[in-house]
Scaffold this active site. Structure first.
Site, short mmCIF file in Angstrom:
data_model
loop_
_atom_site.label_atom_id
_atom_site.label_comp_id
_atom_site.label_asym_id
_atom_site.label_seq_id
_atom_site.Cartn_x
_atom_site.Cartn_y
_atom_site.Cartn_z
N ILE A 124 0.86 -1.19 0.00
CA ILE A 124 0.00 0.00 0.00
C ILE A 124 0.89 1.23 0.00
O ILE A 124 1.83 1.33 0.80
CB ILE A 124 -1.02 -0.01 1.17
CG1 ILE A 124 -1.90 1.25 1.10
CG2 ILE A 124 -0.36 -0.15 2.53
CD1 ILE A 124 -3.22 1.11 1.87
N THR A 127 2.69 7.04 1.50
CA THR A 127 3.74 8.04 1.74
C THR A 127 4.41 8.52 0.45
O THR A 127 4.66 7.72 -0.47
CB THR A 127 4.80 7.43 2.67
OG1 THR A 127 4.13 6.95 3.83
CG2 THR A 127 5.84 8.45 3.07
N SER A 133 3.48 12.09 7.41
CA SER A 133 2.47 12.28 8.46
C SER A 133 1.27 13.04 7.91
O SER A 133 0.12 12.74 8.24
CB SER A 133 3.06 13.09 9.62
OG SER A 133 4.17 12.43 10.14
N PRO A 241 -6.86 1.77 12.20
CA PRO A 241 -6.79 1.15 13.53
C PRO A 241 -6.28 -0.30 13.49
O PRO A 241 -5.48 -0.69 14.35
CB PRO A 241 -8.23 1.22 14.04
CG PRO A 241 -8.77 2.44 13.37
CD PRO A 241 -8.15 2.45 12.00
N GLU A 243 -4.26 -1.58 11.32
CA GLU A 243 -2.82 -1.50 11.03
C GLU A 243 -2.06 -1.20 12.33
O GLU A 243 -1.02 -1.80 12.62
CB GLU A 243 -2.57 -0.39 9.99
CG GLU A 243 -1.10 -0.12 9.77
CD GLU A 243 -0.80 0.77 8.55
OE1 GLU A 243 -1.74 1.13 7.83
OE2 GLU A 243 0.37 1.07 8.35
N ARG A 269 26.07 -16.04 31.09
CA ARG A 269 27.24 -15.16 31.00
C ARG A 269 27.74 -14.81 32.42
O ARG A 269 26.94 -14.41 33.28
CB ARG A 269 26.85 -13.88 30.26
CG ARG A 269 27.90 -12.81 30.23
CD ARG A 269 28.92 -13.08 29.17
NE ARG A 269 29.93 -12.03 29.13
CZ ARG A 269 31.08 -12.15 28.48
NH1 ARG A 269 31.36 -13.26 27.83
NH2 ARG A 269 31.94 -11.15 28.46
N GLN A 337 21.63 -3.81 26.41
CA GLN A 337 22.63 -3.39 27.41
C GLN A 337 23.06 -4.58 28.28
O GLN A 337 24.25 -4.74 28.57
CB GLN A 337 22.01 -2.28 28.29
CG GLN A 337 22.97 -1.64 29.26
CD GLN A 337 24.01 -0.75 28.58
OE1 GLN A 337 23.85 -0.38 27.42
NE2 GLN A 337 25.08 -0.43 29.28
N GLU A 368 4.24 10.53 17.47
CA GLU A 368 3.78 11.90 17.74
C GLU A 368 2.36 12.07 17.17
O GLU A 368 1.50 12.68 17.80
CB GLU A 368 4.74 12.93 17.11
CG GLU A 368 6.11 12.99 17.78
CD GLU A 368 6.98 11.77 17.48
OE1 GLU A 368 6.89 11.20 16.38
OE2 GLU A 368 7.75 11.36 18.39
C1 LIG Z 1 10.71 0.86 6.91
C2 LIG Z 1 9.53 1.70 6.56
C3 LIG Z 1 8.42 1.10 5.98
C4 LIG Z 1 7.34 1.89 5.59
N1 LIG Z 1 6.28 1.29 4.94
C5 LIG Z 1 5.33 2.09 4.39
C6 LIG Z 1 4.33 1.55 3.52
O1 LIG Z 1 4.27 0.32 3.30
N2 LIG Z 1 3.44 2.37 2.95
C7 LIG Z 1 3.45 3.73 3.18
O2 LIG Z 1 2.62 4.42 2.63
N3 LIG Z 1 4.37 4.27 4.00
C8 LIG Z 1 5.32 3.50 4.60
N4 LIG Z 1 6.28 4.05 5.39
C9 LIG Z 1 6.28 5.48 5.62
C10 LIG Z 1 5.87 5.91 7.02
O3 LIG Z 1 4.53 5.66 7.25
C11 LIG Z 1 6.28 7.38 7.17
O4 LIG Z 1 7.68 7.45 7.20
C12 LIG Z 1 5.68 8.02 8.41
O5 LIG Z 1 4.28 8.16 8.29
C13 LIG Z 1 6.28 9.39 8.72
O6 LIG Z 1 6.28 10.21 7.60
P1 LIG Z 1 7.63 10.97 7.16
O7 LIG Z 1 8.70 9.95 7.05
O8 LIG Z 1 7.33 11.80 5.98
O9 LIG Z 1 7.98 11.91 8.39
P2 LIG Z 1 7.41 13.40 8.68
O10 LIG Z 1 5.94 13.41 8.49
O11 LIG Z 1 8.23 14.34 7.87
O12 LIG Z 1 7.75 13.55 10.20
C14 LIG Z 1 9.04 13.93 10.68
C15 LIG Z 1 8.92 14.17 12.19
O13 LIG Z 1 8.01 15.24 12.44
C16 LIG Z 1 6.98 14.80 13.31
N5 LIG Z 1 5.70 15.42 12.97
C17 LIG Z 1 5.12 15.53 11.75
N6 LIG Z 1 3.93 16.10 11.86
C18 LIG Z 1 3.74 16.37 13.16
C19 LIG Z 1 2.69 16.98 13.93
N7 LIG Z 1 1.55 17.38 13.35
N8 LIG Z 1 2.85 17.10 15.27
C20 LIG Z 1 3.97 16.66 15.86
N9 LIG Z 1 4.99 16.10 15.21
C21 LIG Z 1 4.87 15.95 13.88
C22 LIG Z 1 6.91 13.29 13.11
O14 LIG Z 1 6.31 12.65 14.22
C23 LIG Z 1 8.39 12.95 12.94
O15 LIG Z 1 8.99 12.84 14.21
C24 LIG Z 1 7.35 3.28 5.84
C25 LIG Z 1 8.45 3.88 6.45
C26 LIG Z 1 9.55 3.10 6.79
C27 LIG Z 1 10.74 3.78 7.40
#
Ligand SMILES: Cc1cc2nc3c(=O)[nH]c(=O)nc-3n(C[C@H](O)[C@H](O)[C@H](O)COP(=O)(O)OP(=O)(O)OC[C@H]3O[C@@H](n4cnc5c(N)ncnc54)[C@H](O)[C@@H]3O)c2cc1C
Length: 379
Positions: A124, A127, A133, A241, A243, A269, A337, A368
């Site tokens: 799916i 992102t 987010s 939910p 997920e 150990r 640790q 967050e």
């Molecule tokens: C290994 C892996 C597998 C994944 N698999 C999938 C997948 O199958 N399909 C898919 O669609 N996505 C996938 N993702 C993406 C994942 O869901 C996103 O990385 C995640 O939702 C965060 O988005 P971002 O990386 O753009 O971070 P950002 O949205 O840029 O966030 C960066 C930081 O800012 C904070 N932040 C952002 N908005 C707010 C707010 N309103 N209030 C407070 N803090 C905030 C976040 O909490 C975070 O700490 C995957 C990611 C990884 C690393």
């Protein structure tokens, strides 16, 4: 120990067969899959043949119409054995429900039997490079063109991205309409204009294929629109939910396993002429960790129970994800640790688990964002 009451004897029989299967078909090869950056595709078909994929798919579409507890058992056994390369959870717990709940008969017939058998691997794609987010900020568009849609845009961090035969893609069909302009499309890998980028190099989950996906004038028939146009955001809110519960299920099972590995390790150990287990710090740490895991397990199981009854609400699912993944990372860090330098060595399961777990606080909505969801329900 608080006994688990969420499962019946038939679930435990299913668990035994899942565990035996994984011990034989996955554990011996997982290290090689980490080097390859993805698991052997043959595992999907083997798991399908055993009935371990998409247990909730109705019989009419090739499944067994079981409840989510069967999914949870597969998740728990995968997590307990540290087999983080295996993307069954994403396929069965996250993608399948979109088709089951919102797909037309045509889409269900076309995809669900293959998803159950393991012939069709799914992903799916929500992102994007500039929208994680903030899902409402998705830029990928799907524009109506006769009886087709034309999809343009790119996605990133997509689990199962390299192996996927079908991807549910979150698109904007009406960019001016905000959340109400979001729609979901079922897109086959291999159609013209759809390409897979590189398999991304991660700090953990090294056997899990995670990819960029690109869509350039991808023509998708209108039958591949999932549910109704403009309803995509509502469907996402409805399905997220499960997920998040699924991530929690994984977190608690993995933390329990880490505690077992660590208990065994500190018994054997020795330092200063006695087992680590004899030091008060070790004993107190283990006591604290066991208590944390136990609290999480009790909460998780209650939520699992509520989910089976269709009563797990959005804020509670966010609490499960938040609490269980934070707990998992705390527990793994303390367990590492207690392993000393060996805990930092990749050959030790605790080292891999520690690295693999870090993303649990990030995907499926960051922790967050979980706090935002919970807070919104309070004030
Ligand atoms: C290994 C892996 C597998 C994944 N698999 C999938 C997948 O199958 N399909 C898919 O669609 N996505 C996938 N993702 C993406 C994942 O869901 C996103 O990385 C995640 O939702 C965060 O988005 P971002 O990386 O753009 O971070 P950002 O949205 O840029 O966030 C960066 C930081 O800012 C904070 N932040 C952002 N908005 C707010 C707010 N309103 N209030 C407070 N803090 C905030 C976040 O909490 C975070 O700490 C995957 C990611 C990884 C690393």
């Amino acid at each position: 120990m608080i006994p688990r009451t969420v499962y019946e004897p038939e679930h435990e029989m299913f668990r035994d067969s899942v565990r035996r299967f994984l011990e034989k078909e996955a554990v011996p090869f997982h290290g090689d899959w980490e080097k390859a950056g993805q698991i052997d595709r043959a595992l999907w078909k083997k798991a399908g043949a055993q009935g371990f994929l998409c247990p909730t798919v109705p019989e009419a579409f090739g499944g067994v119409g079981a409840d989510f507890r069967y999914n949870a058992i597969v998740d728990e056994e995968v997590a307990r054995l540290g087999l983080t390369g295996i993307g069954f959870g994403l396929h069965s717990d996250i993608v399948a429900p979109y088709l089951i709940h919102h797909g037309s008969e045509f889409l269900k017939e076309k995809y669900l039997p293959g998803m159950v058998s393991g012939d069709i691997v799914t992903a799916i794609a929500m992102t994007e490079p500039a929208a994680g987010s903030d899902l409402q900020g998705v830029k990928t568009t799907a524009v109506r063109d006769g009886d087709h849609y034309l999809i343009n845009g790119s996605k990133t961090f997509i689990t199962n991205g390299q192996l996927a035969d079908m991807v549910i893609v979150v698109c904007k069909t009406d960019p001016a309409a905000g959340a109400n302009g979001t729609s979901l499309f079922v897109v086959d890998a291999g159609v013209e204009g759809f390409s897979k980028g590189q398999n991304l190099e991660k700090i953990g989950m090294k056997a899990q294929d995670t990819s960029e996906l690109f869509f350039q004038d991808v023509r998708v028939p209108q039958e591949n629109l999932l549910g109704k146009a403009g309803m995509g955001f509502a469907y996402l809110m409805q399905e997220l939910p499960q997920e998040r519960l699924s991530v929690g299920v994984n977190a608690v099972a993995n933390a329990e396993a880490a505690l077992e590995w660590t208990t065994e390790y500190v018994r054997e150990r020795e330092a200063f002429g006695k087992p680590l287990a004899k030091f008060q710090n070790t004993r107190f740490k283990l006591a604290e960790l066991a208590t944390e895991v136990s609290v999480a397990r009790t909460f998780l199981d209650r939520c699992l129970d509520l989910h089976i009854q269709g009563q797990l609400d959005v804020p509670t699912a966010a609490q499960v994800k938040l609490w269980c993944t934070d707990m998992q990372c705390r527990v793994l860090d303390e367990c590492l640790q207690l392993h000393g330098g060996y805990g930092y060595m990749w050959e030790y399961p605790i080292a891999r688990a520690w690295a693999d777990a870090r993303v649990q606080r990030i995907y499926a909505g960051t922790n967050e964002i979980m706090k935002e969801i919970i807070a919104r329900s309070l004030v």
